[in-house]
Design an enzyme around this catalytic site. Structure first.
Site, PDB file in Angstrom:
ATOM      1  N   SER A 330       0.786  -1.230   0.000  1.00  0.00           N
ATOM      2  CA  SER A 330       0.000   0.000   0.000  1.00  0.00           C
ATOM      3  C   SER A 330       0.816   1.278   0.000  1.00  0.00           C
ATOM      4  O   SER A 330       0.309   2.321  -0.397  1.00  0.00           O
ATOM      5  CB  SER A 330      -0.949   0.008   1.197  1.00  0.00           C
ATOM      6  OG  SER A 330      -0.229  -0.073   2.413  1.00  0.00           O
ATOM      7  N   HIS A 358      -5.636  -3.387  -2.271  1.00  0.00           N
ATOM      8  CA  HIS A 358      -5.376  -2.483  -3.397  1.00  0.00           C
ATOM      9  C   HIS A 358      -5.243  -3.229  -4.716  1.00  0.00           C
ATOM     10  O   HIS A 358      -4.806  -2.655  -5.715  1.00  0.00           O
ATOM     11  CB  HIS A 358      -4.116  -1.663  -3.121  1.00  0.00           C
ATOM     12  CG  HIS A 358      -4.278  -0.687  -2.009  1.00  0.00           C
ATOM     13  ND1 HIS A 358      -4.852   0.558  -2.182  1.00  0.00           N
ATOM     14  CD2 HIS A 358      -3.953  -0.768  -0.698  1.00  0.00           C
ATOM     15  CE1 HIS A 358      -4.864   1.199  -1.022  1.00  0.00           C
ATOM     16  NE2 HIS A 358      -4.330   0.421  -0.112  1.00  0.00           N
ATOM     17  N   LYS A 389     -12.264   0.580  -1.189  1.00  0.00           N
ATOM     18  CA  LYS A 389     -11.380   1.192  -2.175  1.00  0.00           C
ATOM     19  C   LYS A 389     -12.020   1.108  -3.563  1.00  0.00           C
ATOM     20  O   LYS A 389     -12.974   1.827  -3.834  1.00  0.00           O
ATOM     21  CB  LYS A 389      -9.997   0.549  -2.086  1.00  0.00           C
ATOM     22  CG  LYS A 389      -9.397   0.750  -0.686  1.00  0.00           C
ATOM     23  CD  LYS A 389      -8.043   0.180  -0.527  1.00  0.00           C
ATOM     24  CE  LYS A 389      -7.410   0.357   0.820  1.00  0.00           C
ATOM     25  NZ  LYS A 389      -8.126   0.888   1.950  1.00  0.00           N
TER      26      LYS A 389
END
Length: 548
Positions: A330, A358, A389
């Site tokens: 990240s 991610h 996200k």
């Protein structure tokens, strides 16, 4: 080693034991702090802080400086006066060790340890004060002492225009955002490169309509845990869709990605097991490993040879093995070396957990994540992720074999004993997953923007490391320089993350740029102009060969 220095070794051992929670027999003198004991940079900072307070020393230690208990003890012993009084080795009891260390420190008459109490920008080692200087409490009887010191530090940084954390946005955020600038006392529009809304799904009207409709049908929240009264059909549909996306048998939805890692890791490994992780793993992974009580080991970032050496060195230890790594790291934006990791796991009979926070919605031809990126879909034992996200919602999940997921339903405490995401949020996520599948052009736009910005930054001479995702770091190193760069960019109208300890190790500060599919080519070009101007203003060294 004289008796006083022996006392130091015993004190170091006791403090390490207190912070790591390992049994005394696990703390062998030549055990590697990081690789064998899993002592990360944050835990090390707490250990060093307490030892400096106990011994009235001014030792500064970074990860890798002292790789064993012996070498760590030597660094502290080197600062003791040559005429240190000879004492008998203290009791092995940690409290007795601490008392003995305090008594010895008084006898040594060492100079008082400088702290960050003043408004000076220098800390105990003569270097600039960083966030690391407020980890741990030493021997102070008031646990709030560090909070008062930190408040002064934070206020000073805010006055310098460095602390922008937690600024409130007003309205929806996409490629641009309206944010109240506390430093200037007014609302401003920024180019937004600090969002994880990679595919723009959080603002899609169809997602918002699904949330609104479900809120009318199911109410604002569930008012219960999933096992009692918190499960709705909407949650079950979401779990089926996530399992299908990942190509796995079953899925479990948690209140957050953080709690998904905590609950999954702590439920599956425990005392007697080994949990082995990349040193750059997300804090939720590291906390889950600590919570589990398993023996923790850390290998250098993406270093598969070091991982193999570690697995081979401890192959004879009884118990299970779990290897844990981020899919996309990240703060660095690079991808786990998954094919090599899986081969090692098979060779040494270890299970594998990959955090897809991610990766989901970003990697792979359909956005399924890391396994799809490497054409290894369904080959990883467990995939954990977050839906806050790319999926544009809230909550976490884990996917895997049905029997494993069913076990977690009853033994993952952060699932069993917590209310989950509200049904309206789950309904919005169902809509997001449908849109992502139906509109692959969103992923294509995202990668067009990633490739353009990354290549342009590299051409200008910025250090973007090995990024290969929607996260592009600009590595700076020095924390003050990174803070100054962040301030310069915000003054120009670009909002990105300034990452310092504990997000990264001290000396590895960086800007973290998040690319969105909603960014236009004009946005990207403006960002490049602002970054170059800020670099010139702050004399940030660029790679001359590339910059030319």
């Amino acid at each position: 080693m004289n008796a006083a220095h022996h006392d130091i070794a015993a004190t170091v051992r006791a403090v390490v034991q207190k912070h790591s929670q390992y049994a005394d027999e696990a703390l062998q003198d030549h055990a590697l702090l990081q690789e064998d004991l899993g002592i990360d940079s944050i835990m090390l900072a707490g250990i060093v802080s307490e030892l400096n307070s106990l011994l009235q020393t001014r030792v500064s230690v970074s990860p890798g400086d002292s790789d064993t208990l012996v070498s760590l003890s030597a660094r502290f012993a080197a600062q003791l006066p040559a005429q240190a009084p000879v004492q008998q080795p203290p009791s092995a009891d940690p409290a007795a060790l601490a008392r003995a260390a305090v008594a010895a420190a008084a006898a040594f008459s060492a100079p008082a340890l400088a702290t960050a109490d003043s408004s000076s920008s220098t800390g105990s080692t003569g270097s600039k004060t960083t966030m690391r200087d407020f980890v741990g409490n030493g021997t102070d009887p008031d646990i709030f002492t560090k909070t008062r010191r930190f408040q002064r530090f934070q206020r000073e940084r805010a006055e310098q225009g460095h602390f922008w954390y937690g600024m409130a946005s007003r309205g929806r955020s996409s490629n641009r955002a309206r944010i109240f600038d506390r430093h200037e006392g007014r609302e401003r529009e920024f180019l937004l490169f600090a969002s994880n809304n990679y595919l723009g799904l959080a603002n899609d009207e169809r997602v918002l309509d699904a949330i609104q409709q479900a809120s009318r049908e199911y109410g604002a929240t569930n008012t219960g845990s999933r096992l009692i009264a918190g499960t709705t059909e909407v949650h079950q549909v979401l779990e089926r869709k996530l399992a299908q996306l990942k190509g796995r048998e079953d899925c479990l939805v948690f209140p957050s990605g953080y709690s998904a890692n905590l609950g999954t890791i702590a439920a599956l490994v425990g005392p007697g097991d080994q949990v082995i992780g990349d040193v750059y793993n997300h804090m939720s992974i590291q906390d889950g490993c600590k919570l589990s009580g398993a023996t923790r080991r850390l290998y250098p970032h993406n270093d598969m040879q070091a991982l193999e050496d570690m697995l081979a060195r401890h192959e004879d230890q009884s118990g299970g093995r779990l290897i844990v790594a981020d899919g996309v790291f990240s703060m660095h934006g690079d991808i786990v070396h998954l094919p090599e990791l899986l081969k090692l796991a098979q060779r040494y009979q270890a299970r594998v957990l990959i955090d897809e926070a991610h990766s989901t919605g970003v990697l792979g031809t359909t956005g399924s994540g890391t396994t799809e990126h490497f054409q290894l879909k369904g080959r990883v034992d467990l995939e954990v992720g977050t839906m806050s996200k790319a999926l544009g919602g809230q909550g976490g999940f884990v996917v895997g074999d049905a029997e494993v997921i069913d076990y977690l339903r009853y033994y993952a405490n952060s699932y069993v004993f917590a209310a989950t995401i509200p049904a309206p949020v789950a309904a919005g996520l169902n809509a997001s997953l449908d849109i992502m599948a139906a509109e692959p052009e969103r992923l294509a736009r995202l990668w067009s923007n990633i490739d353009y910005l990354k290549a342009s930054l590299d051409r200008l001479g910025f250090d973007t490391e090995q990024s290969n995702s929607a996260i592009i770091p600009v590595r700076i190193g020095d924390e003050t320089l990174a803070m100054n760069m962040g301030r310069s960019l915000r003054r120009r109208g670009l909002y990105c993350q300034t990452v310092v300890f504990p997000g990264v190790a001290v000396g590895d500060a960086r800007l973290r740029i998040s690319v969105l599919e909603s960014h236009t080519r004009q946005d990207l070009d403006q960002a490049l102009d602002m970054l170059l101007a800020a670099a010139q203003e702050n004399r940030l060294p660029l790679h001359e060969a590339l910059a030319a």
